[in-house]
Write an enzyme that holds these catalytic residues in place. Structure first.
Site, PDB file in Angstrom:
ATOM      1  N   HIS A   1       0.836  -1.196   0.000  1.00 53.15           N
ATOM      2  CA  HIS A   1       0.000   0.000   0.000  1.00 53.15           C
ATOM      3  C   HIS A   1       0.877   1.254   0.000  1.00 53.15           C
ATOM      4  O   HIS A   1       1.752   1.408   0.858  1.00 53.15           O
ATOM      5  CB  HIS A   1      -0.910   0.018   1.229  1.00 53.15           C
ATOM      6  CG  HIS A   1      -1.954  -1.066   1.217  1.00 53.15           C
ATOM      7  ND1 HIS A   1      -3.249  -0.839   0.803  1.00 53.15           N
ATOM      8  CD2 HIS A   1      -1.887  -2.377   1.552  1.00 53.15           C
ATOM      9  CE1 HIS A   1      -3.941  -1.963   0.911  1.00 53.15           C
ATOM     10  NE2 HIS A   1      -3.132  -2.913   1.356  1.00 53.15           N
TER      11      HIS A   1
ATOM     12  N   ASP B   1       0.124   4.327   0.831  1.00 51.30           N
ATOM     13  CA  ASP B   1      -0.031   5.161   2.021  1.00 51.30           C
ATOM     14  C   ASP B   1       0.481   4.493   3.289  1.00 51.30           C
ATOM     15  O   ASP B   1       0.470   5.105   4.360  1.00 51.30           O
ATOM     16  CB  ASP B   1      -1.491   5.607   2.199  1.00 51.30           C
ATOM     17  CG  ASP B   1      -2.471   4.462   2.183  1.00 51.30           C
ATOM     18  OD1 ASP B   1      -2.098   3.359   1.747  1.00 51.30           O
ATOM     19  OD2 ASP B   1      -3.629   4.654   2.604  1.00 51.30           O
TER      20      ASP B   1
ATOM     21  N   GLY C   1     -10.009  -1.989   2.969  1.00 48.63           N
ATOM     22  CA  GLY C   1     -10.777  -1.495   4.105  1.00 48.63           C
ATOM     23  C   GLY C   1     -11.368  -2.641   4.903  1.00 48.63           C
ATOM     24  O   GLY C   1     -11.023  -3.808   4.708  1.00 48.63           O
TER      25      GLY C   1
ATOM     26  N   GLU D   1      -8.393 -12.129   5.256  1.00 49.57           N
ATOM     27  CA  GLU D   1      -7.495 -11.497   6.212  1.00 49.57           C
ATOM     28  C   GLU D   1      -8.254 -11.254   7.512  1.00 49.57           C
ATOM     29  O   GLU D   1      -7.954 -11.846   8.540  1.00 49.57           O
ATOM     30  CB  GLU D   1      -6.952 -10.177   5.662  1.00 49.57           C
ATOM     31  CG  GLU D   1      -6.007  -9.469   6.633  1.00 49.57           C
ATOM     32  CD  GLU D   1      -5.658  -8.049   6.188  1.00 49.57           C
ATOM     33  OE1 GLU D   1      -4.628  -7.533   6.666  1.00 49.57           O
ATOM     34  OE2 GLU D   1      -6.416  -7.453   5.397  1.00 49.57           O
TER      35      GLU D   1
ATOM     36  N   ASP E   1       2.985  -5.558   2.463  1.00 50.83           N
ATOM     37  CA  ASP E   1       1.730  -4.910   2.820  1.00 50.83           C
ATOM     38  C   ASP E   1       1.941  -3.416   3.057  1.00 50.83           C
ATOM     39  O   ASP E   1       1.397  -2.594   2.324  1.00 50.83           O
ATOM     40  CB  ASP E   1       1.086  -5.562   4.038  1.00 50.83           C
ATOM     41  CG  ASP E   1      -0.406  -5.256   4.160  1.00 50.83           C
ATOM     42  OD1 ASP E   1      -1.003  -4.822   3.156  1.00 50.83           O
ATOM     43  OD2 ASP E   1      -0.970  -5.469   5.240  1.00 50.83           O
TER      44      ASP E   1
END
Length: 383
Positions: free
Chosen positions: A22, A24, A181, A211, A326
Site C-alpha cells: 500500500h 499510504d 478497508g 485477512e 503490505d
C-alpha cells in the site's frame, strides 16, 4: 554478521516481485515528518527512527482496526499533487533499493481529495511520481517497472465511480482494481455491479479477502468479485482439515513411526480446492498477518508466531503463494527482510524463495510477453 543479516545481504540485490504493497503505508518516516510539519499535522514523534518504531509497535497490536489507525497520519500528508508525486517517487526508489524489479502498488484515490484534488488529478500525480522514480532508478543503472492498482474502500459507496476511474487510466499506468478497508460486513458482493463492469472491460481485479474475515469472504471475492488474486487470503486454511490416522495394531504403530507422513490425511473444502486447483495467487504478507491478527484467527492464540503462519502448509499443499510487505513503514518491513524471515521460519533455500518470485510474476497483471521476459530474468539471477 548474524545469519539473518548475511541472508538479507545475499537476498537484497536479487530481483524480486511485490504485488501487495500500500502506497499510504510505505512512506519514508523522514518524509512523513517533513510533510506533516508543513501542514501543521501532529505526529507522535519528530524523530524518524522513533516514529518508525512507534508505528511498528502500534501495528503489532494483533488487531486490524488498530493497525489501520496509523493511516490517518500518512493520508493527511498525501492530499496535494506535489506530495503524492514525491511519495510515489520515493516509494519506487525504495523498492529498487530493496531489489524489486516489478511491483503493483495499491492505493485508494478517494482518500486523497480532502484538499480539492479530483480523483483523476490524484491518479495523475501518483503516476507522475512513479515515472519520476523509474527514471531516477534508471539513472543509477537500475531497472524497475511499477503499475497502479486502484482501490475502492469497502465501507464507502463509491465502487462504480472508482471502477470508471481505473478504466480511464488503464492506458496510463493503471493495471488493475482492488477493494480494501474493513472486510467483515462489507463483502465483495456489495460491489458486484462494479466487478461486472471490470470484467466486461477486461481489467483484472484482486480482492482483499481472507485477512479479517473467513472462508465465506473468500468465496464471495471469487464469485462476486471475480478475483484473479486474493489479498492475503490466508484464512483459506480454515477450509483445510488435517488429521492423522490412528494405527490399528502394533505393526501399524511400528510402521507409522517409520513413515508418519503416510498417515496424515489432508482434506480440502470446496473453496480451498477451487483456490488451489485454479492456482489463484495468495498475496500473503507474513509480518502484517501476524500484526493484524489474521494468523491468530487460525491458531486461536492471542499472538501467533511466524512458524504458526499457514504459509508453509499452503505452499507444501500446492497453493500458489507469494511473499509481500503490505505496508513498509507501518509494519516496519522490507521484502528482503520478509523473505529472510520466512526462510528462517520454514528452512527454505534460495530455490523456494525464487519460486515465490515466479509465482508472483506469473500472477501479475502484466502481459504474457512481459511476464515471460521477467520470469527468465528472475530465474537467471536467482540460479
Amino acid at each position: 554478521m548474524s545469519t539473518s543479516s548475511a541472508l538479507e545481504a545475499q537476498l537484497r540485490p536479487l530481483p524480486k516481485v511485490s504485488l501487495h504493497d500500500h502506497l499510504d503505508g510505505s512512506l519514508r518516516a523522514a518524509t512523513l515528518i517533513e510533510l506533516a510539519g508543513q501542514i501543521g499535522h501532529q505526529l507522535p514523534s519528530s524523530d524518524p527512527e522513533q516514529l518508525a518504531e512507534i508505528f511498528s509497535t502500534n501495528a503489532d497490536s494483533g488487531d486490524l482496526v488498530k493497525y489501520l489507525e496509523t493511516f490517518a497520519h500518512t493520508t493527511a500528508v498525501m492530499q496535494t499533487a506535489q506530495n503524492l508525486q514525491r511519495v510515489a517517487c520515493e516509494y519506487v526508489e525504495d523498492l529498487a533499493a530493496d531489489g524489486v524489479v516489478y511491483a503493483e502498488v495499491r492505493w485508494a484515490p478517494e482518500q486523497h481529495t480532502a484538499e480539492g484534488l479530483t480523483l483523476d488529478q490524484a491518479v495523475e500525480a501518483v503516476q507522475a511520481g512513479i515515472e519520476q522514480g523509474v527514471e531516477s532508478v534508471a539513472g543509477n543503472d537500475g531497472i524497475i517497472a511499477v503499475g497502479q492498482l486502484i482501490s475502492a474502500m469497502r465501507q464507502n459507496d463509491n465502487g462504480d465511480q472508482i471502477v470508471e476511474l481505473a478504466l480511464r487510466h488503464r492506458e496510463s499506468g493503471v493495471v488493475g482494481f482492488d477493494i480494501a478497508g474493513p472486510e467483515a460486513g462489507f463483502p465483495a458482493s456489495k460491489f458486484s455491479a462494479a466487478f461486472t463492469r471490470l470484467a466486461e472491460q477486461m481489467l483484472p481485479a484482486t480482492v482483499h479477502a481472507g485477512e479479517a474475515d473467513g472462508v465465506e469472504s473468500i468465496r464471495d471475492a471469487l464469485v462476486h468479485g471475480r478475483a484473479q488474486r486474493l489479498g492475503h487470503g490466508i484464512r483459506i486454511a480454515e477450509d483445510i482439515s488435517i488429521s492423522q490416522e490412528a494405527p490399528e495394531d502394533q505393526d501399524d504403530q511400528d510402521r507409522a513411526e517409520e513413515d508418519a507422513e503416510d498417515l496424515i490425511e489432508v482434506v480440502l473444502g470446496p473453496v480451498a480446492r477451487w483456490v488451489r486447483d485454479r492456482q489463484i495467487h495468495l498475496e500473503t504478507s507474513p509480518t502484517s498477518n501476524l500484526q493484524t491478527g489474521a494468523a491468530s484467527a487460525l491458531t486461536g492464540e492471542a499472538r501467533a508466531q511466524l512458524q504458526e503462519h499457514p504459509f508453509d502448509m499452503l505452499y507444501q499443499l500446492g497453493f500458489n503463494v507469494g511473499v509481500n510487505t503490505d505496508n513498509r513503514l507501518v509494519s516496519g518491513v522490507t521484502l528482503t527482510g520478509e523473505l529472510a524471515a520466512v526462510a528462517a521460519a520454514f528452512d527454505y533455500e534460495l530455490a523456494e524463495l525464487a519460486d515465490f518470485q515466479i509465482n508472483a510474476i506469473e500472477a501479475s497483471f502484466l502481459g504474457y510477453e512481459e511476464r515471460e521476459a521477467l520470469s527468465a530474468h528472475i530465474l537467471e539471477a536467482w540460479q
